[in-house]
Design a protein around this motif. Structure first.
Motif, PDB file in Angstrom:
ATOM      1  N   PHE A  52       0.761  -1.090   0.373  1.00  0.00           N
ATOM      2  CA  PHE A  52       0.006   0.364  -0.001  1.00  0.00           C
ATOM      3  C   PHE A  52       1.036   1.107  -0.471  1.00  0.00           C
ATOM      4  N   ASN A  53       2.575   0.991  -0.129  1.00  0.00           N
ATOM      5  CA  ASN A  53       2.903   2.421  -0.065  1.00  0.00           C
ATOM      6  C   ASN A  53       3.018   3.403   1.210  1.00  0.00           C
ATOM      7  N   TYR A  54       2.147   2.698   2.161  1.00  0.00           N
ATOM      8  CA  TYR A  54       2.724   3.679   3.156  1.00  0.00           C
ATOM      9  C   TYR A  54       3.450   3.085   4.345  1.00  0.00           C
ATOM     10  N   LYS A  55       4.442   4.214   4.476  1.00  0.00           N
ATOM     11  CA  LYS A  55       5.830   4.741   5.124  1.00  0.00           C
ATOM     12  C   LYS A  55       4.886   5.239   6.431  1.00  0.00           C
ATOM     13  N   LYS A  56       4.280   5.682   6.722  1.00  0.00           N
ATOM     14  CA  LYS A  56       3.825   6.106   8.600  1.00  0.00           C
ATOM     15  C   LYS A  56       4.253   5.261   9.273  1.00  0.00           C
ATOM     16  N   MET A  65      -8.571   9.616   5.959  1.00  0.00           N
ATOM     17  CA  MET A  65      -9.003   8.871   4.445  1.00  0.00           C
ATOM     18  C   MET A  65      -8.299   8.347   3.259  1.00  0.00           C
ATOM     19  N   GLN A  66      -6.754   8.485   3.340  1.00  0.00           N
ATOM     20  CA  GLN A  66      -5.633   8.056   2.217  1.00  0.00           C
ATOM     21  C   GLN A  66      -5.597   7.124   2.030  1.00  0.00           C
ATOM     22  N   HIS A  67      -5.757   6.547   3.505  1.00  0.00           N
ATOM     23  CA  HIS A  67      -4.564   5.355   4.098  1.00  0.00           C
ATOM     24  C   HIS A  67      -5.547   4.057   4.503  1.00  0.00           C
ATOM     25  N   ILE A  68      -7.138   4.635   4.617  1.00  0.00           N
ATOM     26  CA  ILE A  68      -7.703   3.526   5.890  1.00  0.00           C
ATOM     27  C   ILE A  68      -7.650   2.259   5.101  1.00  0.00           C
ATOM     28  N   ASP A  69      -7.784   1.855   3.873  1.00  0.00           N
ATOM     29  CA  ASP A  69      -7.401   0.937   3.035  1.00  0.00           C
ATOM     30  C   ASP A  69      -6.770  -0.090   3.557  1.00  0.00           C
ATOM     31  N   PHE A  70      -5.467   0.666   4.422  1.00  0.00           N
ATOM     32  CA  PHE A  70      -4.439  -0.116   4.617  1.00  0.00           C
ATOM     33  C   PHE A  70      -4.591  -0.569   6.279  1.00  0.00           C
ATOM     34  N   ASP A 215     -15.524   4.595  12.612  1.00  0.00           N
ATOM     35  CA  ASP A 215     -16.691   2.793  12.090  1.00  0.00           C
ATOM     36  C   ASP A 215     -15.433   2.278  11.925  1.00  0.00           C
ATOM     37  N   PHE A 216     -14.347   3.046  11.639  1.00  0.00           N
ATOM     38  CA  PHE A 216     -13.156   1.752  12.105  1.00  0.00           C
ATOM     39  C   PHE A 216     -12.989   1.434  13.374  1.00  0.00           C
ATOM     40  N   GLY A 217     -13.248   2.140  14.345  1.00  0.00           N
ATOM     41  CA  GLY A 217     -12.805   2.000  15.739  1.00  0.00           C
ATOM     42  C   GLY A 217     -14.240   1.422  16.434  1.00  0.00           C
ATOM     43  N   LYS A 218     -15.352   1.110  15.382  1.00  0.00           N
ATOM     44  CA  LYS A 218     -16.618   0.054  15.289  1.00  0.00           C
ATOM     45  C   LYS A 218     -16.604  -1.366  15.260  1.00  0.00           C
ATOM     46  N   ASN A 219     -14.995  -1.044  14.437  1.00  0.00           N
ATOM     47  CA  ASN A 219     -14.376  -2.290  13.577  1.00  0.00           C
ATOM     48  C   ASN A 219     -13.877  -2.994  14.367  1.00  0.00           C
ATOM     49  N   ILE A 220     -13.144  -2.106  14.633  1.00  0.00           N
ATOM     50  CA  ILE A 220     -11.576  -3.115  16.064  1.00  0.00           C
ATOM     51  C   ILE A 220     -13.034  -3.657  17.141  1.00  0.00           C
ATOM     52  N   TYR A 221     -13.906  -3.551  17.811  1.00  0.00           N
ATOM     53  CA  TYR A 221     -14.662  -3.262  18.802  1.00  0.00           C
ATOM     54  C   TYR A 221     -15.039  -4.769  17.831  1.00  0.00           C
ATOM     55  N   ASN A 222     -16.054  -4.955  16.929  1.00  0.00           N
ATOM     56  CA  ASN A 222     -16.538  -6.049  16.565  1.00  0.00           C
ATOM     57  C   ASN A 222     -15.654  -7.003  16.422  1.00  0.00           C
ATOM     58  N   ILE A 223     -14.324  -6.979  15.811  1.00  0.00           N
ATOM     59  CA  ILE A 223     -13.773  -7.925  15.945  1.00  0.00           C
ATOM     60  C   ILE A 223     -12.910  -8.951  16.932  1.00  0.00           C
ATOM     61  N   LEU A 224     -12.834  -7.222  17.957  1.00  0.00           N
ATOM     62  CA  LEU A 224     -12.909  -8.055  19.331  1.00  0.00           C
ATOM     63  C   LEU A 224     -14.136  -8.810  20.519  1.00  0.00           C
ATOM     64  N   ARG A 225     -15.259  -8.169  19.957  1.00  0.00           N
ATOM     65  CA  ARG A 225     -16.292  -9.045  20.275  1.00  0.00           C
ATOM     66  C   ARG A 225     -16.128 -10.180  19.790  1.00  0.00           C
TER      67      ARG A 225
END
Length: 288
Positions: A52-56, A65-70, A215-225
Protein backbone atom coordinates in the motif's frame (compact mmCIF):
# COMPACT_ATOMS: atom_id res chain seq x y z
CA UNK A 1 15.39 -31.62 31.54
CA UNK A 2 12.09 -29.83 30.98
CA UNK A 3 12.27 -26.85 28.59
CA UNK A 4 11.12 -23.51 30.04
CA UNK A 5 8.79 -21.75 27.63
CA UNK A 6 9.63 -18.14 26.82
CA UNK A 7 7.22 -15.42 25.68
CA UNK A 8 7.28 -11.73 24.80
CA UNK A 9 4.73 -9.12 25.90
CA UNK A 10 4.57 -5.81 24.08
CA UNK A 11 2.77 -3.22 26.23
CA UNK A 12 2.04 0.48 25.94
CA UNK A 13 -0.13 3.25 27.37
CA UNK A 14 -2.43 5.81 25.72
CA UNK A 15 -5.13 8.38 26.47
CA UNK A 16 -3.34 9.31 29.69
CA UNK A 17 -3.87 13.05 29.25
CA UNK A 18 -6.27 14.96 31.51
CA UNK A 19 -7.21 17.66 28.99
CA UNK A 20 -9.73 17.53 27.58
CA UNK A 21 -11.61 15.39 30.08
CA UNK A 22 -13.00 12.13 28.78
CA UNK A 23 -14.82 9.48 30.76
CA UNK A 24 -12.62 6.57 29.68
CA UNK A 25 -8.92 7.31 30.02
CA UNK A 26 -5.52 6.01 31.05
CA UNK A 27 -5.56 3.03 28.69
CA UNK A 28 -2.93 0.31 28.81
CA UNK A 29 -2.71 -2.47 26.24
CA UNK A 30 -0.54 -5.54 25.85
CA UNK A 31 -0.08 -8.47 23.47
CA UNK A 32 1.48 -11.75 24.60
CA UNK A 33 2.93 -14.25 22.13
CA UNK A 34 6.10 -16.09 21.21
CA UNK A 35 9.07 -14.37 19.60
CA UNK A 36 8.55 -16.39 16.42
CA UNK A 37 4.90 -15.33 16.14
CA UNK A 38 5.79 -11.67 16.59
CA UNK A 39 8.48 -11.93 13.92
CA UNK A 40 5.95 -13.50 11.56
CA UNK A 41 3.50 -10.69 12.27
CA UNK A 42 6.12 -8.00 11.64
CA UNK A 43 7.07 -9.58 8.31
CA UNK A 44 3.43 -9.71 7.18
CA UNK A 45 2.85 -6.08 8.17
CA UNK A 46 5.99 -4.91 6.37
CA UNK A 47 4.80 -6.66 3.22
CA UNK A 48 1.39 -5.00 3.60
CA UNK A 49 2.98 -1.57 4.10
CA UNK A 50 4.98 -2.04 0.91
CA UNK A 51 1.88 -3.16 -1.01
CA UNK A 52 0.00 0.00 0.00
CA UNK A 53 3.08 2.24 -0.08
CA UNK A 54 2.39 3.17 3.54
CA UNK A 55 5.48 4.79 5.03
CA UNK A 56 4.15 6.33 8.23
CA UNK A 57 4.13 4.89 11.72
CA UNK A 58 1.07 2.74 12.43
CA UNK A 59 -0.82 4.90 14.86
CA UNK A 60 -4.40 5.83 15.68
CA UNK A 61 -3.68 9.51 15.02
CA UNK A 62 -2.28 8.64 11.57
CA UNK A 63 -5.47 7.06 10.25
CA UNK A 64 -6.80 9.06 7.31
CA UNK A 65 -9.13 8.70 4.34
CA UNK A 66 -6.03 8.33 2.17
CA UNK A 67 -4.78 5.28 4.09
CA UNK A 68 -7.97 3.66 5.36
CA UNK A 69 -7.68 0.71 2.93
CA UNK A 70 -4.28 -0.14 4.40
CA UNK A 71 -5.63 0.02 7.95
CA UNK A 72 -8.64 -2.14 7.08
CA UNK A 73 -6.33 -4.84 5.68
CA UNK A 74 -4.12 -4.47 8.74
CA UNK A 75 -7.07 -5.42 10.93
CA UNK A 76 -7.33 -8.70 9.02
CA UNK A 77 -3.71 -9.49 9.92
CA UNK A 78 -4.22 -8.48 13.56
CA UNK A 79 -7.26 -10.73 14.03
CA UNK A 80 -5.49 -13.62 12.34
CA UNK A 81 -2.44 -13.10 14.54
CA UNK A 82 -4.41 -13.05 17.80
CA UNK A 83 -6.29 -16.21 16.81
CA UNK A 84 -3.31 -18.10 15.32
CA UNK A 85 -2.55 -20.15 18.44
CA UNK A 86 -3.68 -20.65 22.03
CA UNK A 87 -0.77 -18.78 23.58
CA UNK A 88 -1.33 -15.43 21.88
CA UNK A 89 -3.39 -13.14 24.12
CA UNK A 90 -4.55 -9.53 24.25
CA UNK A 91 -5.12 -7.50 27.41
CA UNK A 92 -6.45 -3.99 27.89
CA UNK A 93 -6.86 -1.94 31.06
CA UNK A 94 -8.39 1.50 31.48
CA UNK A 95 -9.86 3.86 34.05
CA UNK A 96 -13.35 5.31 34.28
CA UNK A 97 -13.95 8.83 35.65
CA UNK A 98 -17.28 7.57 37.01
CA UNK A 99 -15.07 6.25 39.83
CA UNK A 100 -13.43 9.32 41.34
CA UNK A 101 -10.15 8.70 43.17
CA UNK A 102 -10.05 10.35 46.59
CA UNK A 103 -6.78 8.99 47.94
CA UNK A 104 -3.36 10.60 48.24
CA UNK A 105 -2.71 13.20 45.55
CA UNK A 106 0.31 12.58 43.27
CA UNK A 107 1.49 14.01 39.96
CA UNK A 108 -0.10 12.72 36.76
CA UNK A 109 3.19 11.08 35.74
CA UNK A 110 3.59 9.34 39.10
CA UNK A 111 0.00 8.14 38.93
CA UNK A 112 0.46 6.88 35.38
CA UNK A 113 3.47 4.75 36.29
CA UNK A 114 1.81 3.36 39.43
CA UNK A 115 -1.16 2.23 37.34
CA UNK A 116 1.22 0.88 34.68
CA UNK A 117 2.81 -1.31 37.35
CA UNK A 118 -0.60 -2.70 38.33
CA UNK A 119 -1.32 -3.52 34.69
CA UNK A 120 1.97 -5.34 34.13
CA UNK A 121 1.74 -7.27 37.39
CA UNK A 122 -1.88 -8.38 37.30
CA UNK A 123 -3.48 -8.10 33.87
CA UNK A 124 -1.94 -11.25 32.35
CA UNK A 125 -2.88 -13.54 35.25
CA UNK A 126 0.64 -14.76 36.07
CA UNK A 127 -0.62 -16.14 39.40
CA UNK A 128 -2.43 -18.90 37.52
CA UNK A 129 0.36 -20.41 35.42
CA UNK A 130 0.41 -24.20 35.35
CA UNK A 131 4.11 -24.46 34.46
CA UNK A 132 7.30 -22.40 34.53
CA UNK A 133 7.40 -19.67 31.88
CA UNK A 134 9.61 -16.66 31.14
CA UNK A 135 7.99 -13.38 30.09
CA UNK A 136 9.91 -10.45 28.67
CA UNK A 137 8.02 -7.17 28.67
CA UNK A 138 8.98 -4.86 25.82
CA UNK A 139 7.75 -1.39 26.77
CA UNK A 140 7.83 1.86 24.88
CA UNK A 141 10.78 4.03 25.81
CA UNK A 142 10.07 7.03 28.05
CA UNK A 143 11.79 10.37 28.55
CA UNK A 144 11.70 10.08 32.36
CA UNK A 145 14.76 7.99 33.25
CA UNK A 146 13.76 7.98 36.92
CA UNK A 147 10.26 6.62 36.34
CA UNK A 148 11.49 4.13 33.75
CA UNK A 149 14.16 2.78 36.09
CA UNK A 150 11.72 2.48 39.00
CA UNK A 151 9.14 0.71 36.83
CA UNK A 152 11.73 -1.79 35.59
CA UNK A 153 12.93 -2.49 39.14
CA UNK A 154 9.38 -2.90 40.46
CA UNK A 155 8.29 -5.30 37.73
CA UNK A 156 11.44 -7.42 37.84
CA UNK A 157 11.07 -7.72 41.63
CA UNK A 158 7.69 -9.43 41.25
CA UNK A 159 7.83 -12.89 42.79
CA UNK A 160 5.20 -15.18 41.33
CA UNK A 161 5.47 -19.01 41.25
CA UNK A 162 6.21 -20.30 37.73
CA UNK A 163 6.78 -16.80 36.27
CA UNK A 164 10.13 -15.20 35.56
CA UNK A 165 9.70 -11.61 34.43
CA UNK A 166 12.11 -9.37 32.54
CA UNK A 167 11.73 -5.82 31.23
CA UNK A 168 13.19 -4.11 28.17
CA UNK A 169 12.49 -0.66 26.70
CA UNK A 170 12.21 -0.26 22.94
CA UNK A 171 11.44 2.54 20.50
CA UNK A 172 7.79 2.30 19.44
CA UNK A 173 8.59 4.04 16.16
CA UNK A 174 10.51 0.89 15.21
CA UNK A 175 8.20 -1.66 16.83
CA UNK A 176 5.16 -2.86 14.89
CA UNK A 177 3.64 -4.76 17.89
CA UNK A 178 3.77 -1.58 20.02
CA UNK A 179 2.20 0.39 17.18
CA UNK A 180 -0.62 -2.16 17.03
CA UNK A 181 -1.16 -1.68 20.77
CA UNK A 182 -1.49 2.05 20.13
CA UNK A 183 -4.00 1.41 17.36
CA UNK A 184 -6.22 -0.83 19.49
CA UNK A 185 -6.14 1.51 22.50
CA UNK A 186 -6.73 4.54 20.32
CA UNK A 187 -9.82 2.89 18.89
CA UNK A 188 -11.13 2.16 22.39
CA UNK A 189 -10.65 5.73 23.59
CA UNK A 190 -12.10 7.29 20.45
CA UNK A 191 -15.07 4.95 20.10
CA UNK A 192 -15.93 4.72 23.79
CA UNK A 193 -15.73 8.46 24.38
CA UNK A 194 -17.60 9.22 21.14
CA UNK A 195 -14.89 11.67 20.16
CA UNK A 196 -16.36 11.89 16.66
CA UNK A 197 -19.11 14.02 18.22
CA UNK A 198 -16.60 16.65 19.33
CA UNK A 199 -17.41 19.03 16.51
CA UNK A 200 -14.45 20.90 15.12
CA UNK A 201 -14.36 24.72 15.35
CA UNK A 202 -16.81 26.27 12.88
CA UNK A 203 -18.39 22.89 12.04
CA UNK A 204 -22.03 21.98 12.63
CA UNK A 205 -21.61 18.38 11.53
CA UNK A 206 -19.09 15.65 11.95
CA UNK A 207 -16.43 15.56 9.27
CA UNK A 208 -15.98 12.61 6.92
CA UNK A 209 -12.71 11.84 8.71
CA UNK A 210 -14.45 11.71 12.09
CA UNK A 211 -17.14 9.38 10.80
CA UNK A 212 -14.51 7.20 9.12
CA UNK A 213 -12.55 6.87 12.37
CA UNK A 214 -15.74 6.08 14.27
CA UNK A 215 -16.58 3.31 11.79
CA UNK A 216 -13.02 1.99 12.00
CA UNK A 217 -13.21 1.94 15.80
CA UNK A 218 -16.46 -0.02 15.55
CA UNK A 219 -14.72 -2.52 13.25
CA UNK A 220 -12.09 -3.10 15.96
CA UNK A 221 -14.85 -3.46 18.55
CA UNK A 222 -16.51 -6.10 16.35
CA UNK A 223 -13.22 -8.00 16.00
CA UNK A 224 -12.75 -8.11 19.76
CA UNK A 225 -16.37 -9.13 20.26
CA UNK A 226 -15.96 -11.89 17.66
CA UNK A 227 -12.80 -13.18 19.37
CA UNK A 228 -14.51 -13.08 22.78
CA UNK A 229 -17.51 -14.96 21.42
CA UNK A 230 -15.41 -17.65 19.74
CA UNK A 231 -13.07 -18.38 22.64
CA UNK A 232 -15.37 -17.78 25.61
CA UNK A 233 -18.69 -18.73 24.04
CA UNK A 234 -19.97 -15.40 25.29
CA UNK A 235 -22.75 -13.55 23.50
CA UNK A 236 -22.23 -10.37 25.51
CA UNK A 237 -19.09 -8.27 25.16
CA UNK A 238 -18.46 -4.90 26.78
CA UNK A 239 -15.35 -2.94 25.82
CA UNK A 240 -15.69 -0.88 29.00
CA UNK A 241 -16.37 -3.41 31.72
CA UNK A 242 -14.11 -6.03 33.28
CA UNK A 243 -14.29 -9.40 31.53
CA UNK A 244 -15.80 -12.13 33.69
CA UNK A 245 -13.76 -15.15 34.74
CA UNK A 246 -16.53 -17.68 33.96
CA UNK A 247 -16.26 -19.18 37.44
CA UNK A 248 -12.54 -19.98 37.13
CA UNK A 249 -9.85 -17.58 38.38
CA UNK A 250 -7.23 -19.23 36.19
CA UNK A 251 -9.01 -17.71 33.19
CA UNK A 252 -7.25 -14.46 34.09
CA UNK A 253 -4.33 -16.13 32.34
CA UNK A 254 -6.04 -18.57 29.96
CA UNK A 255 -8.57 -16.28 28.29
CA UNK A 256 -7.60 -15.18 24.80
CA UNK A 257 -8.67 -11.62 25.51
CA UNK A 258 -9.51 -9.72 28.67
CA UNK A 259 -10.62 -6.18 29.50
CA UNK A 260 -9.95 -4.73 32.97
CA UNK A 261 -11.64 -1.60 34.28
CA UNK A 262 -9.22 -0.53 36.97
CA UNK A 263 -11.08 0.95 39.94
CA UNK A 264 -8.84 2.32 42.72
CA UNK A 265 -9.73 1.13 46.23
CA UNK A 266 -9.94 4.76 47.40
CA UNK A 267 -12.66 5.91 45.04
CA UNK A 268 -16.32 6.82 45.03
CA UNK A 269 -18.97 6.73 42.33
CA UNK A 270 -19.58 9.96 40.42
CA UNK A 271 -22.91 9.38 38.66
CA UNK A 272 -22.57 12.53 36.55
CA UNK A 273 -20.25 10.55 34.26
CA UNK A 274 -22.67 7.71 33.64
CA UNK A 275 -25.11 7.06 30.80
CA UNK A 276 -24.94 9.83 28.19
CA UNK A 277 -21.51 10.87 29.42
CA UNK A 278 -20.15 12.26 26.20
CA UNK A 279 -22.67 15.13 26.28
CA UNK A 280 -21.63 15.93 29.86
CA UNK A 281 -18.03 15.84 28.69
CA UNK A 282 -18.78 18.40 26.01
CA UNK A 283 -20.14 20.75 28.65
CA UNK A 284 -17.13 20.16 30.88
CA UNK A 285 -14.71 20.87 28.05
CA UNK A 286 -16.38 24.19 27.32
CA UNK A 287 -16.15 25.19 30.97
CA UNK A 288 -12.48 24.16 31.41
Amino acid sequence: MRCILSYVIYADEAWTQSQPLYRYHCFFGGILSSKDEFERLELEVKILKKEFNYKKEIKWSNISMQHIDFYEQLLVLIERFICANDETKYRQMFMDRAYSYNGESVSELDSQFKIYYQFLKHCFGFDYLDQKKIFTFKLDNHSSYNHKTKLKAFVESIRIPNAEIKVEFVNSKKSIPLQICDLLMGAAGYYGNKVDWDLLPGKRRRTKNQMMKSDFGKNIYNILRRIDSHYRGSKAFNWFETTGIDGDRSNRYHHKMRIWKFIPSNSELDTSWQDDAFRANAVRKKVL
